[in-house]
Scaffold this motif. Structure first.
Motif, PDB file in Angstrom:
ATOM      1  N   PHE A  37     -30.106 -34.363 -17.313  1.00 31.38           N
ATOM      2  CA  PHE A  37     -29.035 -35.091 -16.656  1.00 31.38           C
ATOM      3  C   PHE A  37     -29.373 -36.570 -16.709  1.00 31.38           C
ATOM      4  N   ARG A  38     -28.381 -37.419 -16.523  1.00 27.94           N
ATOM      5  CA  ARG A  38     -28.664 -38.848 -16.539  1.00 27.94           C
ATOM      6  C   ARG A  38     -27.804 -39.574 -15.528  1.00 27.94           C
ATOM      7  N   GLN A  39     -28.310 -40.698 -15.088  1.00 28.98           N
ATOM      8  CA  GLN A  39     -27.583 -41.533 -14.150  1.00 28.98           C
ATOM      9  C   GLN A  39     -27.573 -42.952 -14.688  1.00 28.98           C
ATOM     10  N   PRO A  40     -26.451 -43.368 -15.282  1.00 28.12           N
ATOM     11  CA  PRO A  40     -26.339 -44.753 -15.764  1.00 28.12           C
ATOM     12  C   PRO A  40     -26.322 -45.727 -14.590  1.00 28.12           C
ATOM     13  N   PRO A  41     -26.619 -46.974 -14.839  1.00 26.29           N
ATOM     14  CA  PRO A  41     -26.616 -47.964 -13.748  1.00 26.29           C
ATOM     15  C   PRO A  41     -25.279 -48.019 -13.028  1.00 26.29           C
ATOM     16  N   GLY A  42     -25.295 -47.883 -11.716  1.00 24.01           N
ATOM     17  CA  GLY A  42     -24.088 -47.994 -10.916  1.00 24.01           C
ATOM     18  C   GLY A  42     -23.145 -46.807 -11.006  1.00 24.01           C
ATOM     19  N   LYS A  43     -23.603 -45.736 -11.630  1.00 24.34           N
ATOM     20  CA  LYS A  43     -22.728 -44.569 -11.789  1.00 24.34           C
ATOM     21  C   LYS A  43     -23.389 -43.327 -11.205  1.00 24.34           C
ATOM     22  N   GLU A  44     -22.616 -42.271 -11.102  1.00 26.51           N
ATOM     23  CA  GLU A  44     -23.138 -41.027 -10.580  1.00 26.51           C
ATOM     24  C   GLU A  44     -23.903 -40.266 -11.670  1.00 26.51           C
ATOM     25  N   ARG A  45     -24.751 -39.355 -11.217  1.00 29.23           N
ATOM     26  CA  ARG A  45     -25.477 -38.499 -12.139  1.00 29.23           C
ATOM     27  C   ARG A  45     -24.506 -37.605 -12.892  1.00 29.23           C
ATOM     28  N   GLU A  46     -24.789 -37.410 -14.187  1.00 28.25           N
ATOM     29  CA  GLU A  46     -23.923 -36.568 -15.018  1.00 28.25           C
ATOM     30  C   GLU A  46     -24.773 -35.632 -15.866  1.00 28.25           C
ATOM     31  N   SER A  47     -24.174 -34.536 -16.252  1.00 28.85           N
ATOM     32  CA  SER A  47     -24.864 -33.580 -17.112  1.00 28.85           C
ATOM     33  C   SER A  47     -24.904 -34.108 -18.536  1.00 28.85           C
ATOM     34  N   VAL A  48     -26.031 -33.896 -19.189  1.00 23.57           N
ATOM     35  CA  VAL A  48     -26.182 -34.265 -20.594  1.00 23.57           C
ATOM     36  C   VAL A  48     -26.243 -33.003 -21.457  1.00 23.57           C
ATOM     37  N   ALA A  49     -27.159 -32.108 -21.123  1.00 22.00           N
ATOM     38  CA  ALA A  49     -27.330 -30.890 -21.909  1.00 22.00           C
ATOM     39  C   ALA A  49     -28.045 -29.858 -21.051  1.00 22.00           C
ATOM     40  N   VAL A  50     -27.648 -28.608 -21.234  1.00 19.75           N
ATOM     41  CA  VAL A  50     -28.306 -27.512 -20.522  1.00 19.75           C
ATOM     42  C   VAL A  50     -28.623 -26.416 -21.517  1.00 19.75           C
ATOM     43  N   ILE A  51     -29.619 -25.605 -21.177  1.00 19.95           N
ATOM     44  CA  ILE A  51     -30.042 -24.526 -22.056  1.00 19.95           C
ATOM     45  C   ILE A  51     -30.358 -23.309 -21.198  1.00 19.95           C
ATOM     46  N   ASN A  52     -29.966 -22.134 -21.677  1.00 16.12           N
ATOM     47  CA  ASN A  52     -30.177 -20.939 -20.865  1.00 16.12           C
ATOM     48  C   ASN A  52     -31.633 -20.507 -20.914  1.00 16.12           C
ATOM     49  N   TRP A  53     -31.952 -19.473 -20.164  1.00 11.95           N
ATOM     50  CA  TRP A  53     -33.351 -19.083 -19.971  1.00 11.95           C
ATOM     51  C   TRP A  53     -34.035 -18.666 -21.266  1.00 11.95           C
ATOM     52  N   SER A  54     -33.295 -18.059 -22.175  1.00  6.34           N
ATOM     53  CA  SER A  54     -33.899 -17.586 -23.420  1.00  6.34           C
ATOM     54  C   SER A  54     -33.824 -18.612 -24.546  1.00  6.34           C
ATOM     55  N   GLY A  55     -33.047 -19.649 -24.348  1.00  6.64           N
ATOM     56  CA  GLY A  55     -32.952 -20.692 -25.358  1.00  6.64           C
ATOM     57  C   GLY A  55     -31.901 -20.466 -26.421  1.00  6.64           C
ATOM     58  N   ASP A  56     -31.092 -19.421 -26.286  1.00  7.86           N
ATOM     59  CA  ASP A  56     -30.116 -19.151 -27.342  1.00  7.86           C
ATOM     60  C   ASP A  56     -28.709 -19.620 -27.008  1.00  7.86           C
ATOM     61  N   ARG A  57     -28.554 -20.252 -25.855  1.00  7.18           N
ATOM     62  CA  ARG A  57     -27.259 -20.850 -25.502  1.00  7.18           C
ATOM     63  C   ARG A  57     -27.475 -22.243 -24.938  1.00  7.18           C
ATOM     64  N   THR A  58     -26.631 -23.136 -25.386  1.00  9.18           N
ATOM     65  CA  THR A  58     -26.711 -24.519 -24.927  1.00  9.18           C
ATOM     66  C   THR A  58     -25.309 -25.045 -24.648  1.00  9.18           C
ATOM     67  N   ASN A  59     -25.266 -26.121 -23.918  1.00  5.55           N
ATOM     68  CA  ASN A  59     -23.992 -26.801 -23.660  1.00  5.55           C
ATOM     69  C   ASN A  59     -24.267 -28.295 -23.567  1.00  5.55           C
ATOM     70  N   TYR A  60     -23.390 -29.087 -24.166  1.00  2.00           N
ATOM     71  CA  TYR A  60     -23.593 -30.531 -24.224  1.00  2.00           C
ATOM     72  C   TYR A  60     -22.380 -31.281 -23.670  1.00  2.00           C
ATOM     73  N   ALA A  61     -22.646 -32.422 -23.101  1.00  2.00           N
ATOM     74  CA  ALA A  61     -21.564 -33.322 -22.741  1.00  2.00           C
ATOM     75  C   ALA A  61     -20.891 -33.802 -24.027  1.00  2.00           C
ATOM     76  N   ASP A  62     -19.602 -34.011 -23.970  1.00  2.00           N
ATOM     77  CA  ASP A  62     -18.873 -34.453 -25.165  1.00  2.00           C
ATOM     78  C   ASP A  62     -19.455 -35.745 -25.729  1.00  2.00           C
ATOM     79  N   SER A  63     -19.939 -36.593 -24.858  1.00  2.00           N
ATOM     80  CA  SER A  63     -20.424 -37.908 -25.279  1.00  2.00           C
ATOM     81  C   SER A  63     -21.708 -37.837 -26.110  1.00  2.00           C
ATOM     82  N   VAL A  64     -22.407 -36.697 -26.071  1.00  2.00           N
ATOM     83  CA  VAL A  64     -23.673 -36.603 -26.805  1.00  2.00           C
ATOM     84  C   VAL A  64     -23.654 -35.526 -27.884  1.00  2.00           C
ATOM     85  N   LYS A  65     -22.570 -34.773 -27.978  1.00  2.00           N
ATOM     86  CA  LYS A  65     -22.501 -33.711 -28.983  1.00  2.00           C
ATOM     87  C   LYS A  65     -22.719 -34.264 -30.380  1.00  2.00           C
ATOM     88  N   GLY A  66     -23.549 -33.556 -31.131  1.00  2.00           N
ATOM     89  CA  GLY A  66     -23.843 -33.981 -32.485  1.00  2.00           C
ATOM     90  C   GLY A  66     -24.952 -35.011 -32.588  1.00  2.00           C
TER      91      GLY A  66
END
Length: 127
Positions: A37-66
């Motif tokens: 997760f990240r918190q830019p200056p003056g902004k709220e915390r946001e999700s960047v990327a998450v990964i499940n327990w086994s590592g075979d599923r992930t999810n990314y914020a649109d701003s960082v995909k690719g």
């Protein structure tokens, strides 16, 4: 008490790459989803990327995909965030956190639902 310790980051130039690491003192690390997760200056915390327990599923914020890749090494109890093609708007304090649900089927996007936040590491991208 769970401790999460982030490392990496620092000052980089636009277009550069860097990798963040998050080491967890959690005996059951391999049973839990992890997130960056990240918190830019003056902004709220946001999700960047998450990964499940086994590592075979992930999810990314649109701003960082690719550009960003989350991965984990359950043997080392560490989760990584590879960040490529960095932009000035990626400047933020980056933190990792754990979903304490055990082998949860649903991959929570967060930040809600994640706990035991690390101290964070600053990533500053200069233009």
């Amino acid at each position: 008490q769970v401790q999460l310790v982030e490392s990496g980051g620092g000052l980089v130039q636009a277009g550069d790459s860097t990798r963040l690491s998050c080491a967890a003192s959690l005996l059951t690390f391999s049973s839990h989803a992890m997130g960056w997760f990240r918190q830019p200056p003056g902004k709220e915390r946001e999700s960047v990327a998450v990964i499940n327990w086994s590592g075979d599923r992930t999810n990314y914020a649109d701003s960082v995909k690719g550009r960003f890749t989350i991965s984990r090494d359950n043997g080392l109890k560490t989760v990584y965030l590879q960040m490529n093609s960095l932009k000035p708007e990626d400047t933020a304090v980056y933190s990792c956190a754990v979903d304490l649900g055990v082998k949860r089927d649903q991959l929570l996007i967060g930040p809600k639902g994640y706990e035991y936040w690390g101290q964070g590491t600053q990533v500053t991208v200069s233009s």
